[in-house]
Design a protein around this motif. Structure first.
Motif, PDB file in Angstrom:
ATOM      1  N   ASN A 243      27.725  70.963 111.403  1.00  0.00           N
ATOM      2  CA  ASN A 243      26.782  70.338 112.342  1.00  0.00           C
ATOM      3  C   ASN A 243      26.284  68.987 111.808  1.00  0.00           C
ATOM      4  OD1 ASN A 243      25.363  70.187 114.756  1.00  0.00           O
ATOM      5  ND2 ASN A 243      23.539  71.177 113.913  1.00  0.00           N
ATOM      6  N   SER A 244      27.229  68.126 111.370  1.00  0.00           N
ATOM      7  CA  SER A 244      26.876  66.834 110.789  1.00  0.00           C
ATOM      8  C   SER A 244      27.705  65.738 111.434  1.00  0.00           C
ATOM      9  CB  SER A 244      27.098  66.822 109.264  1.00  0.00           C
ATOM     10  OG  SER A 244      26.312  67.812 108.642  1.00  0.00           O
ATOM     11  N   HIS A 245      27.113  64.529 111.441  1.00  0.00           N
ATOM     12  CA  HIS A 245      27.775  63.352 112.031  1.00  0.00           C
ATOM     13  C   HIS A 245      28.479  62.566 110.921  1.00  0.00           C
ATOM     14  CE1 HIS A 245      28.019  59.161 113.461  1.00  0.00           C
ATOM     15  NE2 HIS A 245      28.238  59.710 114.640  1.00  0.00           N
ATOM     16  N   TYR A 246      29.788  62.383 111.062  1.00  0.00           N
ATOM     17  CA  TYR A 246      30.610  61.680 110.077  1.00  0.00           C
ATOM     18  C   TYR A 246      31.191  60.413 110.697  1.00  0.00           C
ATOM     19  CZ  TYR A 246      30.615  65.461 106.622  1.00  0.00           C
ATOM     20  OH  TYR A 246      30.251  66.379 105.673  1.00  0.00           O
ATOM     21  N   GLU A 247      31.311  59.381 109.861  1.00  0.00           N
ATOM     22  CA  GLU A 247      32.045  58.168 110.209  1.00  0.00           C
ATOM     23  C   GLU A 247      33.235  58.059 109.270  1.00  0.00           C
ATOM     24  OE1 GLU A 247      29.549  54.790 110.038  1.00  0.00           O
ATOM     25  OE2 GLU A 247      28.358  55.341 111.795  1.00  0.00           O
ATOM     26  N   VAL A 248      34.397  57.756 109.812  1.00  0.00           N
ATOM     27  CA  VAL A 248      35.622  57.733 109.025  1.00  0.00           C
ATOM     28  C   VAL A 248      36.437  56.493 109.378  1.00  0.00           C
ATOM     29  CG1 VAL A 248      36.868  59.135 110.710  1.00  0.00           C
ATOM     30  CG2 VAL A 248      37.647  59.073 108.348  1.00  0.00           C
TER      31      VAL A 248
ATOM     32  N   TYR B 263      35.219  58.530 104.337  1.00  0.00           N
ATOM     33  CA  TYR B 263      34.387  59.256 105.299  1.00  0.00           C
ATOM     34  C   TYR B 263      32.950  59.253 104.777  1.00  0.00           C
ATOM     35  CZ  TYR B 263      35.347  63.265 102.174  1.00  0.00           C
ATOM     36  OH  TYR B 263      35.480  64.099 101.096  1.00  0.00           O
ATOM     37  N   LYS B 264      32.024  58.966 105.690  1.00  0.00           N
ATOM     38  CA  LYS B 264      30.639  58.698 105.335  1.00  0.00           C
ATOM     39  C   LYS B 264      29.718  59.674 106.052  1.00  0.00           C
ATOM     40  CE  LYS B 264      27.186  54.978 105.500  1.00  0.00           C
ATOM     41  NZ  LYS B 264      26.935  53.589 105.928  1.00  0.00           N
ATOM     42  N   LEU B 265      28.817  60.275 105.299  1.00  0.00           N
ATOM     43  CA  LEU B 265      27.768  61.140 105.814  1.00  0.00           C
ATOM     44  C   LEU B 265      26.446  60.597 105.317  1.00  0.00           C
ATOM     45  CD1 LEU B 265      26.742  63.678 107.250  1.00  0.00           C
ATOM     46  CD2 LEU B 265      27.118  64.948 105.121  1.00  0.00           C
ATOM     47  N   GLY B 266      25.661  60.008 106.246  1.00  0.00           N
ATOM     48  CA  GLY B 266      24.412  59.388 105.834  1.00  0.00           C
ATOM     49  C   GLY B 266      24.684  58.164 104.984  1.00  0.00           C
ATOM     50  N   GLU B 267      24.133  58.152 103.760  1.00  0.00           N
ATOM     51  CA  GLU B 267      24.354  57.047 102.829  1.00  0.00           C
ATOM     52  C   GLU B 267      25.455  57.342 101.822  1.00  0.00           C
ATOM     53  OE1 GLU B 267      22.966  54.181 103.171  1.00  0.00           O
ATOM     54  OE2 GLU B 267      21.734  54.858 104.851  1.00  0.00           O
ATOM     55  N   GLU B 268      26.020  58.529 101.870  1.00  0.00           N
ATOM     56  CA  GLU B 268      27.055  58.921 100.911  1.00  0.00           C
ATOM     57  C   GLU B 268      28.431  58.667 101.500  1.00  0.00           C
ATOM     58  OE1 GLU B 268      28.528  62.850  98.347  1.00  0.00           O
ATOM     59  OE2 GLU B 268      26.963  63.011  99.887  1.00  0.00           O
ATOM     60  N   THR B 269      29.279  57.970 100.763  1.00  0.00           N
ATOM     61  CA  THR B 269      30.637  57.649 101.197  1.00  0.00           C
ATOM     62  C   THR B 269      31.610  58.180 100.164  1.00  0.00           C
ATOM     63  OG1 THR B 269      29.857  55.632 102.293  1.00  0.00           O
ATOM     64  CG2 THR B 269      32.220  55.813 101.871  1.00  0.00           C
TER      65      THR B 269
END
Length: 869
Positions: free
Chosen positions: A603-608, A577-583
């Protein structure tokens, strides 16, 4: 230090005297020996001699090896004019120089200093060693003549390029003592004869020579024909229909027997054989030129080869194998039964079916044309309900593999299946095969399964190993391997504990099962999954959210990868799971398909995404995005609960203070029948002022009327002042002095300066009514008196038909129309008694008809006060 013997010293002095006789010799130093060859690992001694001068002595000389001075401990002074040095040679010093030099400078030697310097070029090497493994051969040509005798050997020891070894091959005919030789620096050589000396004893050896010595190999002594390698024989193979399991071989000898007596070796194989099969040498003698291969499989192609060798030399050379000769054995009726089995399938109607299938017999001996099958249901141990024999015809092409082709014999519904016995017979063009029988039980668990089953890959196949059941030994085993699109099986004997499957596909998951067979009855199976070769998954898992994400956590779920895309056993899943540049990554076991991510940022956008891994690699799945909530659900619930409680409290307050709120929001309208206006004097009417021409029609002006006569008089007095203040810009209309309808007034618009005054006046209609000061009608009047207002409006809209008969009035807040009786024309009678119907206006005396009846009104009462036109 070694000492120079007297003999070499005398030779040195003799050589020096010869040099002194040469008047052209210019040097005063001379070294011995000249051009030395030194064996590595020994000590080398050189001597330097002074002649033709007395300026220097042996004490003035020193030695150098290349650029290094040799220590004086290695010197030996022979006399005043000779000195020697000994140097150990521990390595190859070829092309290096040993110098003898003088320390003292000569008074007369200035330009040519070489008169006091001399050097030797060294060559170092090793002594030759005995050649090993000498062997010779003579190849037969197309005819009976032979090629030269070729010999090979192995060189041993070390050599240096400046001291090479020369090898000499020597071949001697023992009877005549005639020797033929050939020298070479390689490890092989050949000699030629005028004619090959068959039946003559030859002695062969190799001599190795260099500057340091010479040595010979072992001598090889044999008959000349023992070195001959003949051509392979010519072979023919015959097939005889009367012998379906044999082939007849014939061959011709490559060389006449007077030269060499030959023995033969035969080998053969079939496509199903694991390798070549050899005929024992004892079955063939030197006088044979034919042989019959027996115990072969009928209707099977066989490839045959033959080779030959000297019968008198068991260790002699065999010829090459003859060219491949392939022949098909004659056909025969099948000698083994068909391979009977069953499988369970699912059809489109969700009904499970048992299919009776079989493969061709292992020894079909010809192409199978049909199968005969019989199915019997068993009940109470007796056979009944036999359906008889049923024929299933087979039509395969030549390209199909008969061993892999599966034929469907019968199909039985699983709901109707009890214990059944299936019998099958295979037929070819020459007859039937032996019958095979297999019983499928409705309760296979009564027969114990095998124990400790293991499966592992082995050279493109699967090795299956097991232990027999305890207490009862099966008659045989059936090993089955099943994938999504293929099924195969093999039988194993009761003594077997392991076996190999056929060639399998990599990256395909196979379900391997072992069925014990007890007297033709199929027992309970044991199953496991296996791969011949594993790889990275072909696709990754598809991940999605399980419900809505919270402010600091989210639940993820994914489906397992379909078996055909796994390409191996899943070892684990890794959730990224990625938040910004941190994975970040979380590892999940292979048997889990869900994960709750915690400690997320609100209130953050995550990619998983999810990565699936096998022992051979990993593959990422699709990416899913989500946004965490801004507030925790508990906070939202608390806010919602507080708002609900607040609304509930307000609602209860509204119910408790209903009367007060109703009075504030909806004031009571006084009842005109109980109003004090009924006490007004008849002279309360106001004089109607003609309207000013600058006023604009359509504007209503409300004028408050006092309860007392004095207040009314004050309003009356100020009315003229108010009317003067209305200008054309304010768009106001004049107001009459009473509540009765006045005659039509003239109204001129600012923009209609050139219009006809008569037309404008005729199109204007005036409206007026008396309403409560709160502008509400139809309400119950309060106990206190209400102030009434006089409302009047002008409109250019034509009157409706109902407005031309003013005996119709609108009752307050009801919309009912009533026809009123005529009244007197006095102001004191404008309002009737409380129990009578209240009117919305009064009539002035000048508006009455001559007969004392009220004139029809030119306007309708306004509902709710002033109504915009």
């Amino acid at each position: 230090m070694g000492y120079v013997s007297a003999l070499p010293l005398c030779a040195l002095l003799f050589f020096a005297c010869g040099i002194l006789a040469d008047t052209n010799f210019q040097s005063h130093l001379l070294m011995f020996p000249q051009n030395p060859v030194i064996e590595i690992g020994t000590n080398f001694t050189a001597t330097c001699l002074i002649f033709n001068t007395t300026e220097v002595t042996a004490d003035d000389l020193y030695w150098k090896l290349s650029d290094v001075n040799i220590p004086r401990e290695q010197y030996r002074k022979i006399n005043n004019s000779a000195v020697s040095v000994t140097v150990p040679i521990t390595r190859d010093r070829s092309m290096e120089w040993l110098f003898c030099l003088c320390n003292k400078k000569s008074n007369y030697v200035i330009l040519n200093k070489g008169k006091f310097m001399h050097g030797l070029s060294l060559r170092t090497g090793y002594r030759p060693e005995k050649p090993q493994n000498l062997s010779c051969i003579s190849f037969q040509r197309k005819d009976a003549f032979l090629s030269p005798l070729q010999c090979r050997w192995e060189t041993t020891g070390r050599q240096t390029p400046h001291v090479p070894v020369t090898f000499t091959l020597k071949v001697m005919q023992v009877v005549s003592a005639k020797t033929i030789s050939n020298s070479t620096k390689a490890s092989w050589a050949q000699v030629e004869f005028e004619s090959y000396p068959f039946h003559t004893e030859l002695e062969i050896w190799v001599e190795a020579v260099n500057d340091l010595g010479a040595v010979e190999s072992e001598h090889l002594r044999k008959e000349a024909q023992h070195f001959v390698k003949t051509n392979p024989p010519e072979v023919k193979v015959l097939s005889e229909k009367s012998f379906p399991t044999s082939l007849l071989l014939n061959w011709t000898t490559p060389i006449p027997s007077p030269y060499i007596r030959l023995t033969y070796q035969i080998r053969f194989c079939s496509p199903k054989s694991p390798g070549w099969s050899h005929v024992p040498l004892s079955d063939i003698n030197d006088k044979m030129n034919s042989y019959r291969l027996q115990d072969l499989r009928a209707y099977t192609p066989y490839t045959v080869q033959v080779r030959c060798s000297d019968v008198d030399n068991p260790h002699g050379y065999w010829s090459e194998w003859s060219r491949n000769v392939t022949m098909m054995t004659p056909g025969d009726k099948p000698s083994s039964p068909p391979k009977l089995w069953r499988t369970v399938v699912q059809n489109g109607t969700r009904e499970r079916l048992v299919q009776i299938i079989c493969k061709d017999p292992e020894f079909s001996n010809e192409k199978i044309t049909r199968f005969d099958v019989k199915v019997q249901k068993l009940k109470d141990g007796a056979s009944n309900q036999s359906e008889g024999w049923k024929s299933v015809f087979v039509n395969r092409s030549e390209a199909e593999d008969a061993e892999r082709s599966i034929t469907l014999l019968e199909q039985i519904s699983l709901s109707d299946l009890q214990s059944v016995r299936v019998s099958a017979v295979a037929f070819n063009s020459l007859g039937p095969s032996p019958m095979t029988t297999l019983t499928f039980l409705d309760k296979p668990q009564d027969n114990p399964p095998v124990e400790e089953m293991e499966v592992w890959p082995h050279e493109g196949q699967l090795m299956v190993e097991w232990k027999p059941p305890r207490g009862r030994l099966p008659s045989e085993y059936v090993v089955e391997w099943l994938s999504d699109d293929s099924l195969d099986w093999r039988r194993a004997s009761k003594s077997s504990k392991h076996m190999l499957t056929g060639k399998l596909e990599p990256f395909v998951c196979y379900t391997v099962s072992i069925y014990p067979i007890y007297s033709k009855k199929v027992g309970k199976p044991v199953q496991t999954l296996a791969y011949v070769e594993q790889g990275a998954p072909k696709q990754g898992p598809f991940v999605k959210l399980d419900g809505e994400p919270r402010h600091n956590e989210a639940s993820l779920v994914w489906e397992e990868i379909p078996p055909r895309f796994r390409r191996g056993f899943i070892t684990n899943y890794t959730v990224y799971y990625k938040l910004g540049e941190e994975t970040r990554a979380v590892s999940v076991p292979a048997n889990s398909t869900s994960l709750k991510l915690e400690s997320l940022t609100r209130n953050s956008h995550y990619e998983v995404w999810v990565q699936a891994s096998t022992v051979a690699g990993s593959t990422n799945g699709s990416t899913h995005s989500f946004i965490t909530m801004k507030y925790a659900p508990e906070i939202i619930e608390a806010i919602s609960l507080g708002a609900g409680l607040t609304i509930l409290v307000v609602f209860l307050i509204c119910i408790y203070k209903k009367d007060t709120i109703m009075k504030r929001l909806w004031p009571r309208v006084p009842d005109g029948r109980q109003s004090s206006i009924g006490t007004w004097s008849p002279d309360c009417s106001l004089k109607v002022e003609p309207p000013k021409e600058s006023c604009v029609s359509g504007i209503s002006v409300l004028v408050s009327m006092c309860e007392s006569q004095n207040g009314f008089e004050e309003d009356k007095a100020s009315l003229s002042l108010r009317k003067d203040k209305y200008t054309s810009e304010e768009h106001s209309s004049g107001i009459g002095g009473s509540s009765c309808m006045s005659s039509p007034r003239q109204s001129v618009s600012d923009s209609d300066e050139g219009a006809d005054i008569a037309d404008t006046t005729a199109s204007t209609v005036q409206y007026s009514s008396v309403v409560a000061s709160s502008a509400y009608k139809g309400q119950t009047p309060a106990s206190q008196p209400q102030h009434s207002v006089f409302s009047r409006s002008e409109s250019t809209q034509p009157l409706l038909d109902s407005e031309e008969h003013m005996d119709m009035f609108v009752q307050e807040a009801s919309g009912r129309f009533e026809r009123l009786p005529p009244h007197d024309n006095t102001c004191s009678e404008v309002f009737s008694a409380p129990d009578e119907e209240q009117l919305d206006c009064c009539q002035e005396a000048d508006d009455l008809q001559a007969d004392g009846q009220p004139a029809p009104s030119s306007y309708m009462p306004q509902l709710g006060g002033y109504k915009p036109q």
